[in-house]
Scaffold this motif. Structure first.
Motif, mmCIF file in Angstrom:
data_model
loop_
_atom_site.group_PDB
_atom_site.id
_atom_site.type_symbol
_atom_site.label_atom_id
_atom_site.label_comp_id
_atom_site.label_asym_id
_atom_site.label_seq_id
_atom_site.Cartn_x
_atom_site.Cartn_y
_atom_site.Cartn_z
ATOM 1 N N THR A 29 0.803 -1.218 0.000
ATOM 2 C CA THR A 29 0.000 0.000 0.000
ATOM 3 C C THR A 29 0.834 1.266 0.000
ATOM 4 O O THR A 29 0.299 2.354 -0.166
ATOM 5 N N LEU A 30 2.147 1.154 0.177
ATOM 6 C CA LEU A 30 2.979 2.345 0.249
ATOM 7 C C LEU A 30 3.279 2.927 -1.129
ATOM 8 O O LEU A 30 3.328 4.130 -1.315
ATOM 9 N N ALA A 31 3.514 2.048 -2.088
ATOM 10 C CA ALA A 31 3.951 2.523 -3.399
ATOM 11 C C ALA A 31 2.923 3.470 -4.002
ATOM 12 O O ALA A 31 1.746 3.190 -4.074
ATOM 13 N N GLY A 32 3.426 4.618 -4.395
ATOM 14 C CA GLY A 32 2.575 5.577 -5.076
ATOM 15 C C GLY A 32 1.817 6.515 -4.164
ATOM 16 O O GLY A 32 1.102 7.396 -4.642
ATOM 17 N N CYS A 33 1.950 6.372 -2.828
ATOM 18 C CA CYS A 33 1.154 7.231 -1.955
ATOM 19 C C CYS A 33 1.833 8.568 -1.701
ATOM 20 O O CYS A 33 1.267 9.443 -1.074
ATOM 21 N N LEU A 34 3.060 8.727 -2.183
ATOM 22 C CA LEU A 34 3.740 10.016 -2.111
ATOM 23 C C LEU A 34 4.178 10.434 -3.500
ATOM 24 O O LEU A 34 4.402 9.607 -4.376
ATOM 25 N N THR A 35 4.337 11.710 -3.677
ATOM 26 C CA THR A 35 4.919 12.221 -4.907
ATOM 27 C C THR A 35 6.419 12.025 -4.841
ATOM 28 O O THR A 35 7.037 12.269 -3.820
ATOM 29 N N SER A 36 7.027 11.555 -5.897
ATOM 30 C CA SER A 36 8.474 11.348 -5.888
ATOM 31 C C SER A 36 9.199 12.676 -6.011
ATOM 32 O O SER A 36 8.622 13.691 -6.350
ATOM 33 N N ASP A 37 10.523 12.636 -5.760
ATOM 34 C CA ASP A 37 11.320 13.863 -5.834
ATOM 35 C C ASP A 37 11.255 14.501 -7.217
ATOM 36 O O ASP A 37 11.291 15.701 -7.359
ATOM 37 N N ASP A 38 11.202 13.629 -8.244
ATOM 38 C CA ASP A 38 11.262 14.163 -9.606
ATOM 39 C C ASP A 38 10.084 15.077 -9.902
ATOM 40 O O ASP A 38 10.144 15.911 -10.785
ATOM 41 N N ASP A 39 8.990 14.931 -9.136
ATOM 42 C CA ASP A 39 7.815 15.747 -9.381
ATOM 43 C C ASP A 39 7.922 17.131 -8.761
ATOM 44 O O ASP A 39 7.324 18.078 -9.221
ATOM 45 N N ASN A 40 8.671 17.240 -7.649
ATOM 46 C CA ASN A 40 8.666 18.536 -6.974
ATOM 47 C C ASN A 40 10.031 18.977 -6.461
ATOM 48 O O ASN A 40 10.130 19.899 -5.678
ATOM 49 N N ASN A 43 14.564 16.349 -3.583
ATOM 50 C CA ASN A 43 15.683 15.422 -3.527
ATOM 51 C C ASN A 43 16.841 15.960 -2.709
ATOM 52 O O ASN A 43 17.956 15.479 -2.791
ATOM 53 N N GLY A 44 16.591 16.936 -1.875
ATOM 54 C CA GLY A 44 17.646 17.420 -1.009
ATOM 55 C C GLY A 44 18.634 18.304 -1.709
ATOM 56 O O GLY A 44 19.796 18.363 -1.316
ATOM 57 N N THR A 45 18.245 19.003 -2.737
ATOM 58 C CA THR A 45 19.179 19.903 -3.390
ATOM 59 C C THR A 45 19.531 21.041 -2.452
ATOM 60 O O THR A 45 18.750 21.449 -1.615
ATOM 61 N N GLY A 46 20.686 21.585 -2.587
ATOM 62 C CA GLY A 46 21.112 22.676 -1.717
ATOM 63 C C GLY A 46 22.460 22.387 -1.106
ATOM 64 O O GLY A 46 23.008 21.315 -1.247
ATOM 65 N N ASN A 47 22.980 23.360 -0.393
ATOM 66 C CA ASN A 47 24.331 23.231 0.136
ATOM 67 C C ASN A 47 24.376 22.981 1.624
ATOM 68 O O ASN A 47 25.420 23.085 2.252
ATOM 69 N N GLY A 342 10.500 10.782 -0.240
ATOM 70 C CA GLY A 342 10.246 11.715 -1.308
ATOM 71 C C GLY A 342 9.218 12.751 -0.856
ATOM 72 O O GLY A 342 8.627 12.647 0.219
ATOM 73 N N ASP A 343 8.995 13.767 -1.697
ATOM 74 C CA ASP A 343 8.089 14.856 -1.338
ATOM 75 C C ASP A 343 8.464 15.374 0.039
ATOM 76 O O ASP A 343 7.610 15.572 0.912
ATOM 77 N N ASN A 344 9.767 15.586 0.232
ATOM 78 C CA ASN A 344 10.294 15.863 1.566
ATOM 79 C C ASN A 344 9.846 17.221 2.083
ATOM 80 O O ASN A 344 9.910 18.210 1.357
ATOM 81 N N PRO A 345 9.407 17.300 3.334
ATOM 82 C CA PRO A 345 8.919 18.576 3.865
ATOM 83 C C PRO A 345 10.028 19.578 4.172
ATOM 84 O O PRO A 345 9.740 20.748 4.410
ATOM 85 N N SER A 346 11.288 19.107 4.190
ATOM 86 C CA SER A 346 12.402 20.014 4.512
ATOM 87 C C SER A 346 13.640 19.577 3.739
ATOM 88 O O SER A 346 14.618 19.127 4.332
ATOM 89 N N PRO A 347 13.627 19.682 2.415
ATOM 90 C CA PRO A 347 14.699 19.098 1.610
ATOM 91 C C PRO A 347 16.089 19.619 1.948
ATOM 92 O O PRO A 347 17.044 18.838 1.984
#
Length: 444
Positions: A29-40, A43-47, A342-347
């Motif tokens: 039931t977990l698969a697909g229940c969140l938006t992946s990083d590629d959508d928003n 993915n933790g970009t930043g310094n 994914g869809d991390n609240p604080s990337p």
């Protein structure tokens, strides 16, 4: 292998052991229940400096873990204290969730992920355990692993365990050894038992019988949780039949006679030599019996050593450890990690946290108190206890590192749940060797 009769109450073995919440119900039931990083872009970009511009951190870092009480609370406090020192301006919400075998933590994580409300990160096992989260984790290869140089810094087994088909979604925080046999020095000496002389399971059973006869202590401290039985079955399999037979089994090519012989030895151990309250206590309570001298031996991951270390007990004088007889050349591999949803609240904050987890500072602060060792190679051992320094050396020199069956590396959570169900229904109530053997062979 000859049968032995013990004076200890074995009626507990006839009690029904209620199986804990299993992960199998959440796998599909977990698969697909969140938006992946590629959508928003989660993915933790930043310094690692909050909003990427060197200003204040923008979001709260919320981290869930299961280290409470005697199985890691001090280690977690040290880890998050060091994180606060590293990033004093970061708002950190550390949320420990208790419950044996991470049952409550896993359920909380599943509920949060299914509800579209992921935490920033959560503690969990890498390896096959990550398969249940397919489609809901972020890829932090570039922004964490590559930026912090973690691939070259950590043991190859740990790097491999954190990589999935979708990229890197976890960072290891430490490794526990799964084939240690801990003991109370005074109890075994009073019984005239030399743990260093035990070469195989028959020797161990003889030693347990001697302790049962010569002392008032429980020979083998145990908690009859299904995961505890599973990890003891695994190390018994490795002891009797070796690394290759164990690996063949978990890869689906097991020999039925070897599986059955393992159950025969385990039945003798658990039906005769464990504490009468094993069905109702958890491993932290059993470990207290080792420290108080009410039990002689305990097999568990070396998180139990964390309790000895934090209690200030003298290694080699009050407690000690040997490799489970017959597994002396092995390091039973267990890895703890932090996982990136994914869809991390604080990337930004989460990427900085994950890079920190892989650092020398974090690996020292956490593992020296947890009873585990760094997966980061070349970490100085000055701040580690003599026991952990010995374990680090063993890790470096081990001939084989069989992955743990009971803690997510060797099999996915659904398979582990199936094995635990067999133990619960066919072995712990009562000890039915034939039915348990059939069940294990059927699972694979």
């Amino acid at each position: 292998m000859t049968a032995r009769k013990s004076g200890h109450d074995s009626t507990l073995s006839r009690r029904k052991i209620l199986k804990g919440t299993a992960g199998a119900g959440t796998v599909l039931t977990l698969a697909g229940c969140l938006t992946s990083d590629d959508d928003n872009g989660g993915n933790g970009t930043g310094n690692g400096t909050g909003n990427g511009n060197g200003d204040e951190w923008s979001n709260t870092l919320e981290v869930l873990h299961g280290w409470t009480g005697g199985d890691g609370a001090e280690a977690a406090d040290a880890l998050f204290g060091a994180l606060a020192d590293e990033y004093p301006g970061m708002d950190i919400d550390e949320s420990p969730i208790g419950g044996g075998g991470n049952v409550d933590l896993d359920q909380t994580v599943a509920n949060r992920l299914q509800g579209g409300d992921p935490p920033s990160s959560f503690a969990g096992w890498p390896g096959a355990n990550l398969e249940q989260y397919e489609g809901v984790l972020g890829d932090i290869e570039a922004d964490v692993w590559d930026e912090a140089g973690l691939k070259d810094a950590h043991a190859p087994e740990a790097v491999e365990a954190c990589e999935t088909e979708d990229g890197f979604s976890a960072v290891p925080i430490g490794s526990h050894r799964m084939n240690d046999l801990f003991y109370n020095v005074e109890v075994v000496e009073d019984a005239g038992v030399d743990p260093e002389s035990l070469n195989d399971v028959d020797d161990l059973l003889d030693a347990l019988d001697t302790i049962d006869t010569e002392t008032d202590a429980t020979p083998f401290g145990f908690s009859l949780a299904p995961w505890g039985i599973l990890q003891t079955w695994a190390v018994t399999m490795q002891s009797i039949h070796g690394h290759d037979a164990y690996m063949d089994f978990i890869e689906g090519n097991g020999d039925r006679s070897e599986v059955e012989e393992t159950f025969v030895a385990l039945e003798e151990m658990l039906d005769n030599y464990i504490n009468a309250d094993a069905a109702s206590v958890d491993f932290t309570e059993v470990n207290q019996d080792i420290m108080s001298g009410d039990a002689a031996f305990i097999h568990n991951g070396n998180w139990v050593a964390g309790a000895y270390i934090t209690e200030g007990l003298e290694y080699g004088e009050e407690w000690d450890a040997v490799q489970f007889p017959g597994t002396e050349e092995m390091y039973g591999l267990h890895i703890d990690s932090f996982i990136y949803p994914g869809d991390n609240p604080s990337p930004e904050e989460t990427a900085a946290f994950m890079r920190f987890i892989g650092s020398e500072t974090a690996q020292v602060e956490f593992n020296r108190l947890k009873g585990s060792i760094p997966t980061r190679e070349g970490t100085p051992t000055d701040d580690f206890s003599p026991y952990l320094a010995d374990t680090i050396e063993d890790f470096d020199n081990a001939e084989e590192k069989p992955p743990t069956l009971a803690h997510g590396l060797a099999v996915d959570q659904s398979t582990q749940a199936d094995l635990e169900e067999v133990l619960n229904n066919e072995f712990a109530d009562p000890f039915d060797v034939e039915s348990a053997t059939d069940g294990f062979m059927d699972v694979f």
